[in-house]
Enzyme design. Structure first.
Site, PDB file in Angstrom:
ATOM      1  CG  HIS A  20      57.052  24.360  66.190  1.00 17.34           C
ATOM      2  ND1 HIS A  20      55.795  24.255  66.703  1.00 17.34           N
ATOM      3  CD2 HIS A  20      56.921  24.225  64.845  1.00 17.34           C
ATOM      4  CE1 HIS A  20      54.935  24.050  65.731  1.00 17.34           C
ATOM      5  NE2 HIS A  20      55.601  24.030  64.588  1.00 17.34           N
ATOM      6  CG  ASP A  28      67.930  40.709  47.614  1.00 16.45           C
ATOM      7  OD1 ASP A  28      68.165  41.561  48.496  1.00 16.45           O
ATOM      8  OD2 ASP A  28      66.895  40.731  46.926  1.00 16.45           O
ATOM      9  CG  HIS A  95      59.660  43.332  48.643  1.00 17.99           C
ATOM     10  ND1 HIS A  95      60.527  42.284  48.863  1.00 17.99           N
ATOM     11  CD2 HIS A  95      60.417  44.453  48.668  1.00 17.99           C
ATOM     12  CE1 HIS A  95      61.756  42.752  49.012  1.00 17.99           C
ATOM     13  NE2 HIS A  95      61.723  44.073  48.895  1.00 17.99           N
ATOM     14  CE1 TYR A 117      60.125  43.273  44.943  1.00 16.33           C
ATOM     15  CE2 TYR A 117      60.416  42.787  42.603  1.00 16.33           C
ATOM     16  CZ  TYR A 117      60.027  43.643  43.611  1.00 16.33           C
ATOM     17  OH  TYR A 117      59.529  44.883  43.289  1.00 16.33           O
ATOM     18  CB  ALA A 118      66.745  36.870  45.218  1.00 11.09           C
ATOM     19  CG  ASN A 119      64.753  39.166  49.664  1.00  5.39           C
ATOM     20  OD1 ASN A 119      65.925  39.268  49.961  1.00  5.39           O
ATOM     21  ND2 ASN A 119      64.143  40.032  48.866  1.00  5.39           N
TER      22      ASN A 119
END
Length: 128
Positions: A20, A28, A95, A117-119
Site C-alpha cells: 500500500h 517515456d 513535471h 510528458y508521457a509519464n
C-alpha cells in the site's frame, strides 16, 4: 506459464512485491531514471511499446489508489492526456514534481514512447 494478466516476468514479480502506497512510474524513453531506482526497460525502438499500451496492461494487473501526470501534458501532449484519462482518473502535478517524486518510486517501467510528458505515477492501493 501465465495465461492472462501481466506475462512479463520482471514486471509481474515486481508488481507482486508492491504494498500500500508504494509508487510505480511508467515513463517515456526520455524520463531520467533516478540513481538507485530499479528500471524495467521495455523500449525496443522509438515509439514502441507505446506509453498508453503499457499503461493499459499494467492497470489490468495493478491495484491503483491514485495516479498523477504532469500538468504540462495538457498543452504539450493532449492526445496522450486524453488516452491516459480514459484509462484512469489522474490528478495533475508539475513535471518537475513528477521527476522529483520518481526518486521515491519502487519501480520505473520505461516505454519506447517519444512524445512529451508521457509519464505517470501510480500509487499502489489495496485489494480489500
Amino acid at each position: 506459464m501465465k495465461k492472462q494478466g501481466m506475462i512479463n516476468r520482471d514486471i509481474a514479480a515486481s508488481l507482486a512485491s508492491f504494498g500500500h502506497t508504494d509508487l510505480l512510474v511508467i515513463g517515456d524513453c526520455g524520463l531520467p531514471i533516478p540513481k538507485g531506482v530499479p528500471c524495467i526497460d521495455l523500449s525496443f525502438r522509438i515509439g514502441e511499446p507505446s506509453f498508453l499500451t503499457v499503461l493499459g496492461a499494467v492497470l489490468e494487473d495493478f491495484q491503483t489508489e491514485a495516479a498523477f501526470i504532469a500538468r504540462e501534458i495538457t498543452e504539450g501532449n493532449p492526445e496522450v492526456e486524453t488516452g491516459t484519462q480514459e484509462q484512469i482518473e489522474a490528478g495533475y502535478i508539475s513535471h518537475e514534481e513528477l521527476k522529483e517524486q520518481s526518486k521515491q518510486a519502487k519501480l520505473i517501467i520505461r516505454t519506447g514512447e517519444a512524445t512529451p510528458y508521457a509519464n505517470i505515477i501510480l500509487r499502489s492501493g489495496v485489494i480489500f
